[in-house]
Write a protein that holds these residues in place. Structure first.
Motif, PDB file in Angstrom:
ATOM      1  N   GLY A  81       0.807  -1.221   0.000  1.00  0.00           N
ATOM      2  CA  GLY A  81       0.000   0.000   0.000  1.00  0.00           C
ATOM      3  C   GLY A  81       0.833   1.261   0.000  1.00  0.00           C
ATOM      4  N   THR A  82       1.981   1.235   0.666  1.00  0.00           N
ATOM      5  CA  THR A  82       2.913   2.365   0.704  1.00  0.00           C
ATOM      6  C   THR A  82       4.338   1.817   0.668  1.00  0.00           C
ATOM      7  OG1 THR A  82       2.901   2.356   3.126  1.00  0.00           O
ATOM      8  CG2 THR A  82       1.352   3.855   2.042  1.00  0.00           C
ATOM      9  N   ILE A  83       5.291   2.717   0.483  1.00  0.00           N
ATOM     10  CA  ILE A  83       6.706   2.309   0.483  1.00  0.00           C
ATOM     11  C   ILE A  83       7.499   3.241   1.405  1.00  0.00           C
ATOM     12  CG2 ILE A  83       6.805   1.130  -1.733  1.00  0.00           C
ATOM     13  CD1 ILE A  83       7.705   3.749  -3.009  1.00  0.00           C
ATOM     14  N   VAL A  84       6.912   3.554   2.562  1.00  0.00           N
ATOM     15  CA  VAL A  84       7.562   4.448   3.515  1.00  0.00           C
ATOM     16  C   VAL A  84       8.891   3.863   3.996  1.00  0.00           C
ATOM     17  CG1 VAL A  84       7.357   5.533   5.787  1.00  0.00           C
ATOM     18  CG2 VAL A  84       5.390   5.471   4.254  1.00  0.00           C
ATOM     19  N   SER A  85       8.914   2.564   4.272  1.00  0.00           N
ATOM     20  CA  SER A  85      10.145   1.923   4.754  1.00  0.00           C
ATOM     21  C   SER A  85      11.269   2.056   3.733  1.00  0.00           C
ATOM     22  CB  SER A  85       9.882   0.443   5.053  1.00  0.00           C
ATOM     23  OG  SER A  85       8.896   0.304   6.041  1.00  0.00           O
ATOM     24  N   LEU A  86      10.932   1.861   2.456  1.00  0.00           N
ATOM     25  CA  LEU A  86      11.933   1.972   1.398  1.00  0.00           C
ATOM     26  C   LEU A  86      12.410   3.413   1.251  1.00  0.00           C
ATOM     27  CD1 LEU A  86      13.465   0.553  -0.890  1.00  0.00           C
ATOM     28  CD2 LEU A  86      11.518   1.013  -2.382  1.00  0.00           C
ATOM     29  N   LEU A  87      11.477   4.361   1.285  1.00  0.00           N
ATOM     30  CA  LEU A  87      11.841   5.772   1.167  1.00  0.00           C
ATOM     31  C   LEU A  87      12.674   6.237   2.360  1.00  0.00           C
ATOM     32  CD1 LEU A  87       8.474   7.246  -0.183  1.00  0.00           C
ATOM     33  CD2 LEU A  87      10.562   6.809  -1.478  1.00  0.00           C
ATOM     34  N   GLU A  88      12.377   5.673   3.521  1.00  0.00           N
ATOM     35  CA  GLU A  88      13.163   6.021   4.714  1.00  0.00           C
ATOM     36  C   GLU A  88      14.611   5.595   4.566  1.00  0.00           C
ATOM     37  OE1 GLU A  88      13.071   5.352   9.578  1.00  0.00           O
ATOM     38  OE2 GLU A  88      11.656   4.298   8.283  1.00  0.00           O
ATOM     39  N   ARG A  89      14.822   4.419   3.955  1.00  0.00           N
ATOM     40  CA  ARG A  89      16.189   3.945   3.731  1.00  0.00           C
ATOM     41  C   ARG A  89      16.908   4.805   2.691  1.00  0.00           C
ATOM     42  NH1 ARG A  89      13.541  -0.012   5.946  1.00  0.00           N
ATOM     43  NH2 ARG A  89      14.585  -1.717   7.045  1.00  0.00           N
ATOM     44  N   VAL A  90      16.156   5.239   1.675  1.00  0.00           N
ATOM     45  CA  VAL A  90      16.743   6.145   0.673  1.00  0.00           C
ATOM     46  C   VAL A  90      17.156   7.456   1.335  1.00  0.00           C
ATOM     47  CG1 VAL A  90      16.273   7.468  -1.425  1.00  0.00           C
ATOM     48  CG2 VAL A  90      15.435   5.120  -1.226  1.00  0.00           C
ATOM     49  N   TRP A  91      16.306   7.945   2.249  1.00  0.00           N
ATOM     50  CA  TRP A  91      16.614   9.184   2.967  1.00  0.00           C
ATOM     51  C   TRP A  91      17.873   9.028   3.819  1.00  0.00           C
ATOM     52  CZ3 TRP A  91      16.404  14.144   3.604  1.00  0.00           C
ATOM     53  CH2 TRP A  91      16.667  14.706   4.855  1.00  0.00           C
ATOM     54  N   ARG A  92      18.009   7.867   4.478  1.00  0.00           N
ATOM     55  CA  ARG A  92      19.186   7.641   5.314  1.00  0.00           C
ATOM     56  C   ARG A  92      20.458   7.587   4.473  1.00  0.00           C
ATOM     57  NH1 ARG A  92      18.324   6.133  10.566  1.00  0.00           N
ATOM     58  NH2 ARG A  92      16.153   5.707  11.165  1.00  0.00           N
ATOM     59  N   LEU A  93      20.342   7.017   3.261  1.00  0.00           N
ATOM     60  CA  LEU A  93      21.499   6.980   2.369  1.00  0.00           C
ATOM     61  C   LEU A  93      21.878   8.377   1.899  1.00  0.00           C
ATOM     62  CD1 LEU A  93      20.690   3.851   0.151  1.00  0.00           C
ATOM     63  CD2 LEU A  93      22.526   4.056   1.838  1.00  0.00           C
ATOM     64  N   ALA A  94      20.871   9.225   1.691  1.00  0.00           N
ATOM     65  CA  ALA A  94      21.121  10.578   1.183  1.00  0.00           C
ATOM     66  C   ALA A  94      21.574  11.527   2.284  1.00  0.00           C
ATOM     67  CB  ALA A  94      19.854  11.117   0.516  1.00  0.00           C
ATOM     68  N   ALA A  95      20.967  11.384   3.476  1.00  0.00           N
ATOM     69  CA  ALA A  95      21.243  12.334   4.557  1.00  0.00           C
ATOM     70  C   ALA A  95      22.235  11.808   5.584  1.00  0.00           C
ATOM     71  CB  ALA A  95      19.938  12.704   5.257  1.00  0.00           C
ATOM     72  N   GLY A  96      22.731  10.597   5.374  1.00  0.00           N
ATOM     73  CA  GLY A  96      23.671  10.035   6.329  1.00  0.00           C
ATOM     74  C   GLY A  96      22.963   9.500   7.562  1.00  0.00           C
ATOM     75  N   LYS A  97      23.520   9.772   8.741  1.00  0.00           N
ATOM     76  CA  LYS A  97      22.968   9.254   9.991  1.00  0.00           C
ATOM     77  C   LYS A  97      22.028  10.256  10.666  1.00  0.00           C
ATOM     78  CE  LYS A  97      26.861   6.177  10.940  1.00  0.00           C
ATOM     79  NZ  LYS A  97      27.912   5.800  11.922  1.00  0.00           N
ATOM     80  N   ALA A  98      21.389  11.080   9.866  1.00  0.00           N
ATOM     81  CA  ALA A  98      20.451  12.062  10.440  1.00  0.00           C
ATOM     82  C   ALA A  98      19.282  11.335  11.083  1.00  0.00           C
ATOM     83  CB  ALA A  98      19.952  12.993   9.339  1.00  0.00           C
ATOM     84  N   GLU A  99      19.112  11.522  12.405  1.00  0.00           N
ATOM     85  CA  GLU A  99      18.067  10.850  13.147  1.00  0.00           C
ATOM     86  C   GLU A  99      16.884  11.782  13.363  1.00  0.00           C
ATOM     87  OE1 GLU A  99      18.020   7.762  13.959  1.00  0.00           O
ATOM     88  OE2 GLU A  99      20.079   7.252  13.371  1.00  0.00           O
ATOM     89  N   ILE A 100      15.687  11.185  13.444  1.00  0.00           N
ATOM     90  CA  ILE A 100      14.479  11.960  13.733  1.00  0.00           C
ATOM     91  C   ILE A 100      14.417  12.185  15.232  1.00  0.00           C
ATOM     92  CG2 ILE A 100      11.957  11.952  13.607  1.00  0.00           C
ATOM     93  CD1 ILE A 100      12.202  10.096  11.192  1.00  0.00           C
ATOM     94  N   SER A 101      14.185  13.401  15.623  1.00  0.00           N
ATOM     95  CA  SER A 101      14.157  13.738  17.046  1.00  0.00           C
ATOM     96  C   SER A 101      12.748  13.922  17.592  1.00  0.00           C
ATOM     97  CB  SER A 101      14.967  15.027  17.294  1.00  0.00           C
ATOM     98  OG  SER A 101      14.445  16.094  16.497  1.00  0.00           O
ATOM     99  N   ASP A 102      11.800  14.218  16.730  1.00  0.00           N
ATOM    100  CA  ASP A 102      10.427  14.449  17.195  1.00  0.00           C
ATOM    101  C   ASP A 102       9.769  13.124  17.582  1.00  0.00           C
ATOM    102  OD1 ASP A 102       8.114  16.626  17.181  1.00  0.00           O
ATOM    103  OD2 ASP A 102       7.294  14.766  16.362  1.00  0.00           O
ATOM    104  N   SER A 103       9.261  13.026  18.790  1.00  0.00           N
ATOM    105  CA  SER A 103       8.689  11.779  19.310  1.00  0.00           C
ATOM    106  C   SER A 103       7.433  11.369  18.543  1.00  0.00           C
ATOM    107  CB  SER A 103       8.375  11.926  20.802  1.00  0.00           C
ATOM    108  OG  SER A 103       7.453  12.996  21.012  1.00  0.00           O
ATOM    109  N   LYS A 104       6.613  12.337  18.172  1.00  0.00           N
ATOM    110  CA  LYS A 104       5.388  12.007  17.443  1.00  0.00           C
ATOM    111  C   LYS A 104       5.704  11.475  16.046  1.00  0.00           C
ATOM    112  CE  LYS A 104       2.235  15.184  19.811  1.00  0.00           C
ATOM    113  NZ  LYS A 104       1.266  16.301  19.643  1.00  0.00           N
ATOM    114  N   LEU A 105       6.710  12.054  15.406  1.00  0.00           N
ATOM    115  CA  LEU A 105       7.104  11.591  14.073  1.00  0.00           C
ATOM    116  C   LEU A 105       7.722  10.202  14.152  1.00  0.00           C
ATOM    117  CD1 LEU A 105       7.281  12.187  11.082  1.00  0.00           C
ATOM    118  CD2 LEU A 105       9.438  13.380  11.477  1.00  0.00           C
TER     119      LEU A 105
END
Length: 262
Positions: free
Chosen positions: A33-57
């Motif tokens: 239905g979605t590919i959020v997990s795949l896009l998240e991995r693409v984001w990590r490859l592009a942005a390095g080890k940038a972690e999400i800090s917002d608890s709700k997100l």
């Protein structure tokens, strides 16, 4: 022994690789239905080890990954964690297994958590389609196993089976072989389905190299065409059989849930 680099440089793999990747992503997207997990991995490859800090997100992303995993593994199309919990609780309440639910998910109404079957005409049309495809499969297997090219003359509209040594009628019981072409005209005149020029063309095909190559090419194309139709029919029969099985399992499940102790 082939090295990894030689395999990666294979022209077939290079040309088809991107299409295979796109196809796999499309399959995952369609099922999950979605590919959020795949896009998240693409984001990590592009942005390095940038972690999400917002608890709700962080919570939202975790829920989306759980929903994707549930949809991908079990074939559902849920859109929220609440729906996922509802299905699990419904299964526990009625002591149902995931094998039963996965096979009958098409007929489960997620709003009421009940089995909603179509009219009886649904299963009748599927059975009719199954029989029709099975008959076509039997007919298709005949030209697929032929060693002669299936041809039709324009003038007489007669279908023939032609190889290097003989021609025979597809429907009528006649044979015109090399020996008859070398013999008298009387043997050839015993075939009323063909015109005189068509008989000469058949006899010429036994000697003419170009005609022989044309027959072999036609036979190759014939096998490819009917092979494709054969595979398509087999897949159609399997698909219809699975739908009939799903309907029958859903009907039995509906009867089980209708019992007082459920």
């Amino acid at each position: 022994m082939a090295s990894l680099s030689s395999l990666l440089n294979n022209p077939i793999l290079v040309s088809t690789g991107p299409f295979i990747i796109i196809f796999l992503i499309a399959c995952i997207w369609f099922r999950a239905g979605t590919i959020v997990s795949l896009l998240e991995r693409v984001w990590r490859l592009a942005a390095g080890k940038a972690e999400i800090s917002d608890s709700k997100l962080i919570k939202l992303n975790k829920e989306l990954r759980d929903i994707e995993q549930f949809n991908f593994l079990y074939g559902f199309k849920i859109k929220s964690i609440g729906q996922m919990h509802q299905i699990i609780e419904w299964m526990e309440k009625h002591k149902l297994g995931f094998a039963d639910i996965r096979s009958t998910k098409k007929w489960i109404d997620m709003r009421t958590m009940t089995i909603q079957l179509p009219s009886e005409s649904y299963i009748k049309w599927r059975i009719a389609g199954f029989i029709f495809c099975a008959l076509l499969l039997m007919l298709t297997s005949f030209p697929l196993g032929l060693k002669s090219a299936l041809l039709q003359f324009k003038d007489s509209k007669t279908w023939i089976l032609l190889d290097k040594h003989k021609a025979e009628g597809l429907i009528s019981n006649w044979v015109l072989g090399v020996n008859q072409c070398d013999g008298s005209q009387e043997s050839k005149s015993l075939i009323p389905e063909l015109t005189k020029s068509e008989k000469e063309i058949i006899c010429q095909s036994f000697q003419d190299k170009e005609v022989t190559e044309y027959v072999e090419k036609t036979l190759h194309t014939q096998r490819l065409l009917f092979g494709f139709i054969f595979v398509a029919l087999v897949l159609s029969i399997m698909n219809i059989a699975m739908k009939i099985k799903s309907y029958e399992l859903a009907r039995k499940l509906q009867e089980t849930l209708a019992k007082p102790n459920n």
